[in-house]
Design an enzyme around this catalytic site. Structure first.
Site, mmCIF file in Angstrom:
data_model
loop_
_atom_site.group_PDB
_atom_site.id
_atom_site.type_symbol
_atom_site.label_atom_id
_atom_site.label_comp_id
_atom_site.label_asym_id
_atom_site.label_seq_id
_atom_site.Cartn_x
_atom_site.Cartn_y
_atom_site.Cartn_z
ATOM 1 N N GLY A 46 29.266 68.677 44.428
ATOM 2 C CA GLY A 46 27.965 68.574 45.070
ATOM 3 C C GLY A 46 27.383 69.955 45.285
ATOM 4 C CD GLN A 51 26.027 74.671 48.585
ATOM 5 O OE1 GLN A 51 25.765 73.545 48.199
ATOM 6 N NE2 GLN A 51 27.274 75.114 48.678
ATOM 7 C CB CYS A 88 31.478 74.276 51.427
ATOM 8 S SG CYS A 88 29.742 74.691 51.211
ATOM 9 C CG LEU A 89 30.870 74.598 45.086
ATOM 10 C CD1 LEU A 89 29.843 74.230 44.034
ATOM 11 C CD2 LEU A 89 32.182 75.023 44.434
ATOM 12 C CG HIS A 130 29.075 68.836 52.252
ATOM 13 N ND1 HIS A 130 30.293 69.326 52.685
ATOM 14 C CD2 HIS A 130 28.453 69.893 51.649
ATOM 15 C CE1 HIS A 130 30.394 70.612 52.376
ATOM 16 N NE2 HIS A 130 29.295 70.981 51.733
ATOM 17 C CD GLU A 131 26.315 69.131 48.587
ATOM 18 O OE1 GLU A 131 25.704 70.181 48.859
ATOM 19 O OE2 GLU A 131 27.535 69.098 48.334
ATOM 20 C CG HIS A 134 24.699 72.753 52.164
ATOM 21 N ND1 HIS A 134 25.165 73.952 52.663
ATOM 22 C CD2 HIS A 134 25.751 72.203 51.512
ATOM 23 C CE1 HIS A 134 26.442 74.117 52.329
ATOM 24 N NE2 HIS A 134 26.828 73.063 51.633
HETATM 25 NI NI NI Z 1 28.692 72.731 50.825
#
Ligand code: NI
Length: 170
Positions: A46, A51, A88-89, A130-131, A134
Site C-alpha cells: 500500500g 509518502q 510502513c514504507l 492505514h493509507e 496517511h
Molecule cells: Ni504507511
C-alpha cells in the site's frame, strides 16, 4: 512509469493533511500509476501520495487478493475490530500490531475518475485504513498504546540515523 523516492519518517510532509482532488485528470492518473510501480518495487502492499511527497488524497494498494487505486477515499461505515501487524514504507524496519476495523465500506474515485463504492475486509480493509490515515498525517505508530509507541519511537530514532547515512552514500 517511474519509481518515485519514498519520504521517510521525520519528513514533515508525512504529518501534513493532503488535499482533495477536484478531478482525476491525466496528471492524477499518472501519479496513481507511478505510485503503484513504486509500491511494488519497494516492495509494499500500500502507498499514499504524501509518502511520495504529493499532498493529494490518493492511495494505491495491491495484495494477493485485491488491488486498486482511489482518489478522495472516504470510509462510510465500519464494523468489528481486529489486531494485525503493520509496517510502513516510510518507516522501514519496524512492525507493530495495530487494531483496525475488520470490515469497511469505502467510497472514492477510481483511476478513470468514476465514482466507486465497495466493501472490503481483513487485509485490504487494513491497508486502506492505514493509507487513508496517511492522507490525514496520521502514522500507524500513532495507534499504539503509549509504551509500545515510545519503544517504536526509540527504534525509529536509531534507524533514522542509518537512513541518513544511506542518503549520504547514495
Ligand atoms: Ni504507511
Amino acid at each position: 512509469m517511474a519509481i518515485l523516492p519514498i519520504r521517510l519518517y521525520g519528513d514533515p510532509v508525512l504529518r501534513t493533511r493532503a488535499a482533495e482532488l477536484d478531478e482525476v485528470d491525466r496528471k492524477a492518473r499518472r501519479l496513481m500509476g507511478n505510485m503503484t510501480d513504486t509500491m511494488k518495487q519497494a516492495p509494499g502492499i500500500g502507498l499514499a501520495a504524501p509518502q511520495v511527497g504529493v499532498l493529494k488524497r490518493i492511495i494505491v494498494w495491491e495484495n494477493d487478493l485485491e488491488k486498486g487505486s482511489l482518489a478522495n477515499p472516504v470510509i462510510l461505515d465500519r464494523e468489528g475490530q481486529v489486531e494485525g501487524d503493520e509496517g510502513c514504507l516510510s518507516m522501514p524496519g519496524i512492525t507493530y500490531p495495530v487494531v483496525r476495523s475488520e470490515w469497511i465500506l469505502v467510497q472514492g474515485f477510481d483511476d478513470s475518475g468514476e465514482p466507486v463504492k465497495f466493501e472490503t475486509r481483513d487485509l485490504t480493509a487494513r491497508i486502506i485504513q492505514h493509507e487513508i490515515d496517511h492522507l490525514d498525517g496520521i502514522l500507524f505508530i500513532d495507534h499504539l498504546p503509549p509504551e509500545l509507541r515510545s519503544e517504536a519511537l526509540g527504534v525509529l530514532r536509531d534507524l533514522s540515523e542509518t537512513w541518513e547515512q544511506q542518503e549520504v552514500a547514495r
